[in-house]
Design an enzyme around this catalytic site. Structure first.
Site, PDB file in Angstrom:
ATOM      1  N   HIS A  92      46.362  69.248  59.807  1.00 58.99           N
ATOM      2  CA  HIS A  92      45.817  70.546  59.376  1.00 58.99           C
ATOM      3  C   HIS A  92      46.630  71.706  59.944  1.00 58.99           C
ATOM      4  CE1 HIS A  92      42.192  68.755  57.576  1.00 58.99           C
ATOM      5  NE2 HIS A  92      42.213  67.935  58.608  1.00 58.99           N
ATOM      6  N   ASN A 166      36.275  68.642  54.810  1.00 58.92           N
ATOM      7  CA  ASN A 166      37.402  68.531  53.885  1.00 58.92           C
ATOM      8  C   ASN A 166      36.928  68.837  52.477  1.00 58.92           C
ATOM      9  OD1 ASN A 166      39.329  67.725  55.822  1.00 58.92           O
ATOM     10  ND2 ASN A 166      38.746  65.580  55.636  1.00 58.92           N
TER      11      ASN A 166
END
Length: 746
Positions: A92, A166
């Site tokens: 990320h 997510n």
């Protein structure tokens, strides 16, 4: 004048997007103005920032001598620059973020939880949301095929609550102990450090082929979900199973969902590949563009709940992060709304330094025995300390808006000053005393546990393909084609036959036809029979088609208006106004940036400026194309190969195209769109023809302009209404499914 305008704009933005957290950040925000003097970090004004203090020779020519180490101003400038970078997130790393707020509709969730953030409709809870890709580094592109992070920090009055989710509801692994293996496998291969930002390589497919619990997640990532059109057009999921506790002491298991107001939409793969090179910051810019234009991104917040006494009544384990809770078995309840209405002021101090932890919960919300969540609770806190230091929660973007007091002390970069001579408990002054539940103290659910300590997983954790089949079966026909194409693309980048043949065997446990389709393109042997039968079941909320807005909308859709000198300005301005009134974003694209002249009969010195030119922006960056009438302008476009490619490419990407008058002949004779019916002169000149998302008419007249407020109607004889409806459908996938796009080179 510009500073006055900027100040007014900032004041308006502050007034419309302020929250408790935005107010809290103000004490750390510096607003430089013109003529503000330059200083060192220790406050001394700097007289020269361009020349290091050095010896200058006294002879002819004043030659340069050595630089002097005593120059504290030069040393500080270089030292600070040398230490600007902090450790990049392992996953990320590439992200974009925005501020906003969260509100629940009413207290309907109070039967599950006493957490005020989920039950008190009088509250407006500040939030900070960070979107991200998983595999690539900070410098990778936005539109790669990948999972997208969707992390939300709620600054509640009871403390910070983080949903670290997510855009996909499941994950690759069941147990957190496998996380290092998964990340090592998906990251660039260790010998060559390639590829960046994608999973199309041997190691990833080797891992998932040998790890059947990944099957369901692979289906999601290889579907259109892996290449979202926008952060604003993707779902968010908490992924893990949490718990809610109500005021009766009853516990429910819960899953969290974010549902975008604009629907769930994706790019096409060819489009995503091209945007990665043409505009690698596409998603970041898209988010800021929408906020700047006050087209604020919105999501509905929904929960799925299962009472504790129902935990074991399903044929899957509800704590398994590789499984969904089918909506047919566990319906969604919409309880609130998330709105993002303020861009960040500085990327590093907000987007890069924000730290999310799955362990950050507030009273009324707790954890389950989800083995992925249990490991994340340890790992996220640990990794934030590595990146930002033990005092990371004192950084402005991370600090709560509620009062903070504890006996944690010292450590690098400590900010808070505690004026007290006791830093422990118990103490004689009763400072920093624990409080009970009645005063808001966090209480864990008294869970009864009985078992044997061993390295093992429960029986229901052993099944890996039923939910992968459920997802695949639920997709629309075009989504299945895209998924098969995506896996074929990825496996074609694997040069080890063991790897791609192994994964074809895994696919054969999901769907026989899918496995054969992929094997035909990349494998050595096509399966002759299914590895296991497909159960044939379908589920709600798995296809993106399930999330089309109930009321068609073109809000924030980017529409390119293609022009050259000699275009019909009256017509263009009327159509642009109608689309803009429906909150679409129209851009004029011409042969050059700057003034474009309308047809001679309309050229009264009006100023129409193209914001972009055809080489600077491509059709991939827009949702639809409109070409006005005007003989001279159309002749110019017809002699420009880039423009022809623009339109063919948009057609190949299944986007809506609109043309009026001479522009219709441009589509018919120059662009040559296969299988598409276009307006034919000879009848009513303002008749509207709509075919495979291409809308055409002979004339857009004043009467049409008067009546043509967009109503979003398919086959409408109102030109703009018809065009707006086609745009609202995102794409015309019939073009692709019926083979039209295959015959166009783009």
């Amino acid at each position: 004048m510009s500073s006055i305008v900027e100040s007014a704009k900032e004041a308006l933005t502050s007034a419309t997007s302020t929250t408790d957290k935005v107010d809290d950040l103000q004490r750390d925000i510096q607003r430089p103005e013109a003529d503000t003097p330059l200083t060192t970090d220790h406050g001394v004004k700097v007289s020269d920032t361009d020349n290091w203090l050095r010896v200058i020779g006294t002879g002819p020519g004043k030659y340069n001598g050595p630089m002097l180490l005593e120059d504290q101003i030069g040393r500080e400038k270089i030292h600070r620059f040398d230490h600007e970078r902090i450790p990049e997130r392992v996953v990320h790393a590439r992200g974009a973020a925005a501020h906003g707020y969260f509100k629940v509709y009413d207290d309907r969730a109070s039967k599950y939880t006493y957490a005020p953030v989920l039950t008190d409709s009088s509250r407006t809870t500040p939030v900070f949301v960070r979107f991200s890709t998983v595999q690539g580094a900070r410098g990778s592109a936005d539109t790669v095929r990948d999972v997208r992070g969707f992390a939300v920090k709620f600054y509640t009055q009871e403390g910070n609550w983080d949903i670290v989710g997510n855009d996909i509801p499941v994950f690759f692994i069941q147990d957190a102990i496998k996380f290092p293996d998964f990340v090592h496998a998906v990251k660039p291969e260790p010998d060559t450090e390639v590829p960046t930002g994608q999973s199309a390589h041997n190691n990833f497919w080797d891992f998932v082929g040998l790890q059947p619990e990944s099957a369901h997640m692979v289906m999601w990532v290889m579907s259109d979900r892996g290449i979202p059109r926008s952060f604003r057009m993707m779902q968010g999921f908490g992924v893990n199973t949490y718990t809610l506790l109500n005021d009766k002491g009853e516990r429910h298991f819960v899953k969290f969902h974010w549902i975008p107001e604009l629907g769930v939409h994706s790019l096409l793969w060819d489009e995503a590949l091209k945007i990665s090179g043409q505009d690698p910051d596409f998603h970041r810019k898209d988010l800021n563009e929408a906020i700047d234009l006050e087209l604020y991104p919105r999501w509905k917040f929904a929960i799925q709940t299962i009472s504790q006494d129902r935990e074991h009544e399903f044929d899957f384990d509800i704590l398994d992060a590789t499984k969904v809770w089918p909506e047919e078995l566990v319906p969604l309840e919409e309880i609130g709304e998330l709105v993002l209405n303020r861009a960040v002021d500085e990327f590093f101090t907000e987007t890069e330094q924000v730290a999310f932890c799955t362990s950050h919960v507030v009273p009324g919300i707790g954890f389950s025995d989800d083995p992925l969540l249990q490991g994340r609770n340890f790992s996220y806190f640990d990794t934030q300390i590595t990146r930002l230091g033990v005092n990371f929660q004192e950084l402005p973007i991370n600090r709560p808006v509620c009062p903070i007091l504890n006996h944690n002390r010292d450590g690098a970069a400590r900010h808070r000053i505690v004026k007290s001579n006791v830093n422990y408990w118990p103490n004689r002054k009763k400072i920093g005393a624990p409080v009970g539940e009645e005063k808001g103290g966090y209480i864990e659910f008294a869970q009864h546990l009985e078992g044997i300590k061993q390295r093992a997983r429960g029986d229901k954790f052993q099944e890996h393909f039923n939910h992968a089949q459920l997802f695949f079966n639920s997709l629309a026909a075009y989504e299945k084609v895209h998924l098969a194409n995506a896996i074929s693309f990825e496996l074609s980048h694997c040069d080890d036959p063991v790897v791609y043949n192994s994964y074809i065997k895994a696919l054969n446990n999901i769907d026989f036809e899918l496995a054969k389709s992929v094997a035909d393109r990349v494998g050595d042997a096509i399966p002759s029979e299914p590895g296991r039968p497909n159960h044939g079941k379908k589920g709600k909320g798995l296809s993106q088609m399930d999330f089309m807005p109930k009321v068609p909308t073109i809000v924030s859709r980017r529409i390119a208006i293609l022009v050259a000198d000699g275009f019909n300005e009256v017509e263009m301005q009327a159509i642009r106004a109608a689309l803009t009134n429906s909150k679409a974003i129209c851009y004029i694209v011409g042969l050059r940036r700057g003034r474009v002249h309308p047809m001679a009969s309309q050229d009264a010195g009006s100023e129409v400026s193209a914001q972009h030119h055809f080489e600077g922006q491509r059709s991939t960056l827009f949702d639809a194309i409109y070409i006005p009438s005007g003989a001279e302008h159309v002749k110019t476009l017809a002699n420009n190969g880039r423009v022809i490619h623009w339109v063919r490419e948009a057609f190949g990407h299944c986007k809506s195209i609109a043309a009026v008058g001479e522009a219709v002949e441009f589509l018919r004779n120059v662009v040559q769109l296969p299988g598409v019916s276009l307006f034919v002169p000879g009848g009513r000149d303002n008749a509207v023809v709509s075919s495979y998302g291409v809308v055409s008419t002979g004339r857009y007249s004043a009467p049409s302009m008067m009546a043509d407020l967009p109503k979003f109607e398919a086959n409408s004889q109102d030109f703009v209404s018809n065009f707006a409806y086609q745009i609202s459908q995102h794409r015309c996938y019939e073009r692709e499914m019926e083979g039209l796009t295959k015959t166009v080179a783009f």
